[in-house]
Write a protein that holds these residues in place. Sequence first.
Motif, PDB file in Angstrom:
ATOM      1  N   LEU A   6       0.843  -1.195   0.000  1.00  0.00           N
ATOM      2  CA  LEU A   6       0.000   0.000   0.000  1.00  0.00           C
ATOM      3  C   LEU A   6       0.873   1.238   0.000  1.00  0.00           C
ATOM      4  N   GLN A   7       0.549   2.186  -0.849  1.00  0.00           N
ATOM      5  CA  GLN A   7       1.165   3.511  -0.830  1.00  0.00           C
ATOM      6  C   GLN A   7       0.080   4.494  -0.422  1.00  0.00           C
ATOM      7  N   PRO A   8       0.039   4.905   0.847  1.00  0.00           N
ATOM      8  CA  PRO A   8      -1.041   5.785   1.287  1.00  0.00           C
ATOM      9  C   PRO A   8      -1.052   7.109   0.527  1.00  0.00           C
ATOM     10  N   ARG A   9      -2.243   7.588   0.262  1.00  0.00           N
ATOM     11  CA  ARG A   9      -2.388   8.901  -0.342  1.00  0.00           C
ATOM     12  C   ARG A   9      -1.766   9.959   0.568  1.00  0.00           C
ATOM     13  N   GLY A  10      -0.992  10.837   0.012  1.00  0.00           N
ATOM     14  CA  GLY A  10      -0.391  11.908   0.793  1.00  0.00           C
ATOM     15  C   GLY A  10       0.942  11.565   1.422  1.00  0.00           C
ATOM     16  N   LEU A  11       1.436  10.345   1.233  1.00  0.00           N
ATOM     17  CA  LEU A  11       2.718   9.995   1.844  1.00  0.00           C
ATOM     18  C   LEU A  11       3.890  10.696   1.154  1.00  0.00           C
ATOM     19  N   ALA A  12       3.805  10.876  -0.145  1.00  0.00           N
ATOM     20  CA  ALA A  12       4.929  11.455  -0.891  1.00  0.00           C
ATOM     21  C   ALA A  12       5.388  12.801  -0.322  1.00  0.00           C
ATOM     22  N   PRO A  13       4.487  13.732   0.028  1.00  0.00           N
ATOM     23  CA  PRO A  13       4.966  14.998   0.597  1.00  0.00           C
ATOM     24  C   PRO A  13       5.755  14.824   1.894  1.00  0.00           C
ATOM     25  N   ALA A  14       5.440  13.784   2.662  1.00  0.00           N
ATOM     26  CA  ALA A  14       6.170  13.542   3.908  1.00  0.00           C
ATOM     27  C   ALA A  14       7.563  12.993   3.656  1.00  0.00           C
ATOM     28  N   LEU A  15       7.829  12.559   2.436  1.00  0.00           N
ATOM     29  CA  LEU A  15       9.121  11.982   2.093  1.00  0.00           C
ATOM     30  C   LEU A  15      10.045  12.986   1.405  1.00  0.00           C
ATOM     31  N   ALA A  16       9.609  14.226   1.266  1.00  0.00           N
ATOM     32  CA  ALA A  16      10.443  15.240   0.631  1.00  0.00           C
ATOM     33  C   ALA A  16      11.751  15.399   1.398  1.00  0.00           C
ATOM     34  N   PRO A  17      12.876  15.568   0.710  1.00  0.00           N
ATOM     35  CA  PRO A  17      14.170  15.656   1.394  1.00  0.00           C
ATOM     36  C   PRO A  17      14.307  16.931   2.204  1.00  0.00           C
ATOM     37  N   ALA A  18      15.126  16.838   3.264  1.00  0.00           N
ATOM     38  CA  ALA A  18      15.536  17.994   4.077  1.00  0.00           C
ATOM     39  C   ALA A  18      14.377  18.704   4.756  1.00  0.00           C
ATOM     40  N   LEU A  19      13.302  17.975   5.059  1.00  0.00           N
ATOM     41  CA  LEU A  19      12.202  18.593   5.798  1.00  0.00           C
ATOM     42  C   LEU A  19      12.581  18.742   7.263  1.00  0.00           C
ATOM     43  N   PRO A  20      12.275  19.890   7.895  1.00  0.00           N
ATOM     44  CA  PRO A  20      12.405  19.972   9.351  1.00  0.00           C
ATOM     45  C   PRO A  20      11.502  18.921  10.012  1.00  0.00           C
ATOM     46  N   LEU A  21      11.919  18.454  11.182  1.00  0.00           N
ATOM     47  CA  LEU A  21      11.198  17.363  11.830  1.00  0.00           C
ATOM     48  C   LEU A  21       9.730  17.701  12.061  1.00  0.00           C
ATOM     49  N   ASP A  22       9.427  18.877  12.571  1.00  0.00           N
ATOM     50  CA  ASP A  22       8.042  19.221  12.856  1.00  0.00           C
ATOM     51  C   ASP A  22       7.186  19.174  11.592  1.00  0.00           C
ATOM     52  N   ARG A  23       7.751  19.636  10.479  1.00  0.00           N
ATOM     53  CA  ARG A  23       6.979  19.628   9.236  1.00  0.00           C
ATOM     54  C   ARG A  23       6.784  18.198   8.729  1.00  0.00           C
ATOM     55  N   GLN A  24       7.819  17.370   8.874  1.00  0.00           N
ATOM     56  CA  GLN A  24       7.682  15.993   8.423  1.00  0.00           C
ATOM     57  C   GLN A  24       6.637  15.247   9.253  1.00  0.00           C
ATOM     58  N   LEU A  25       6.657  15.456  10.572  1.00  0.00           N
ATOM     59  CA  LEU A  25       5.652  14.814  11.419  1.00  0.00           C
ATOM     60  C   LEU A  25       4.254  15.344  11.108  1.00  0.00           C
ATOM     61  N   ALA A  26       4.143  16.628  10.809  1.00  0.00           N
ATOM     62  CA  ALA A  26       2.835  17.192  10.454  1.00  0.00           C
ATOM     63  C   ALA A  26       2.305  16.553   9.171  1.00  0.00           C
ATOM     64  N   ARG A  27       3.176  16.326   8.212  1.00  0.00           N
ATOM     65  CA  ARG A  27       2.737  15.692   6.964  1.00  0.00           C
ATOM     66  C   ARG A  27       2.377  14.230   7.187  1.00  0.00           C
ATOM     67  N   LEU A  28       3.099  13.544   8.060  1.00  0.00           N
ATOM     68  CA  LEU A  28       2.722  12.177   8.400  1.00  0.00           C
ATOM     69  C   LEU A  28       1.378  12.155   9.130  1.00  0.00           C
ATOM     70  N   ALA A  29       1.142  13.140   9.988  1.00  0.00           N
ATOM     71  CA  ALA A  29      -0.156  13.223  10.668  1.00  0.00           C
ATOM     72  C   ALA A  29      -1.283  13.398   9.659  1.00  0.00           C
ATOM     73  N   ASP A  30      -1.043  14.157   8.590  1.00  0.00           N
ATOM     74  CA  ASP A  30      -2.059  14.304   7.552  1.00  0.00           C
ATOM     75  C   ASP A  30      -2.388  12.951   6.919  1.00  0.00           C
ATOM     76  N   VAL A  31      -1.372  12.123   6.720  1.00  0.00           N
ATOM     77  CA  VAL A  31      -1.604  10.775   6.181  1.00  0.00           C
ATOM     78  C   VAL A  31      -2.480   9.974   7.139  1.00  0.00           C
ATOM     79  N   LEU A  32      -2.179  10.065   8.435  1.00  0.00           N
ATOM     80  CA  LEU A  32      -2.914   9.277   9.429  1.00  0.00           C
ATOM     81  C   LEU A  32      -4.359   9.744   9.584  1.00  0.00           C
ATOM     82  N   ARG A  33      -4.659  10.958   9.147  1.00  0.00           N
ATOM     83  CA  ARG A  33      -6.031  11.484   9.249  1.00  0.00           C
ATOM     84  C   ARG A  33      -6.870  11.184   8.014  1.00  0.00           C
ATOM     85  N   ASP A  34      -6.297  10.591   6.996  1.00  0.00           N
ATOM     86  CA  ASP A  34      -6.978  10.413   5.711  1.00  0.00           C
ATOM     87  C   ASP A  34      -8.184   9.475   5.850  1.00  0.00           C
TER      88      ASP A  34
END
Length: 248
Positions: free
Chosen positions: A155-183
Amino acid sequence: MCLLIVLRGRSAAHPLLVAGNRDERTDRPASPPGLWVGQQRRVLSPRDRRAGGTWLGVNDRGVVAGLTNVAGAPVVAGAPSRGHLVHLALDSDSLDAGLAAVARAVAATPHSGFQLVLADARAVVVLRHDGGRLQRIDWRDDVLVVTNEHGPGALQPRGLAPALAPALPLDRQLARLADVLRDPGGDGHHAICKRGADYGTVSSSLLAVPPDPARGLVWRYAAGAPDVAPYKEYGNLGRRLVPEAAGG
């Protein structure tokens, strides 16, 4: 837990990132992350208050274990709760020793189907138990997704790709992962956050594990579906992984 995302090697400060939702009966009681002391290791984990086990944990050596069921696998009558396998795996001196302990437990006593993910900064391994067969999968990619309905990488969850962008600050990466978990799914996409009167997503976790989990651990835990329940920070409990800091 019915969905687990593991990202490895994307940050020197936090080489292991984990995001996951637990799906369960809505009337099944649980506790937020707290300290569990084993024979060899100290572990932080939320707790299933009915069976006493857990679905996710991290030990004092920075090893994370997460568990999903296997949808459609036969239920073994009288089998022990699979939640004890997470603590068993983490109460070991190494990732491989934890895998061996789980394999011995499953060989000695029949268990219902499960997928157990063990991960640290160097390796990610999935133990899949289905139909009485235990399979070890050494995962080489730096991204792993498993659910109770999908094996590793299926499975490739919708919205996961933005969380995998390189050089993201930790808070932003966790926020994008949280968006995946809310889908909530829809439009042909798998529902990650499930809502139902009797069964659905009952908690959610975002972990960032540093080389020393007693210092700098991040654990954001929502005690409910993450689209309505706020994430609260439990990472300060990492200090309790050191016996002196816990008073014993």
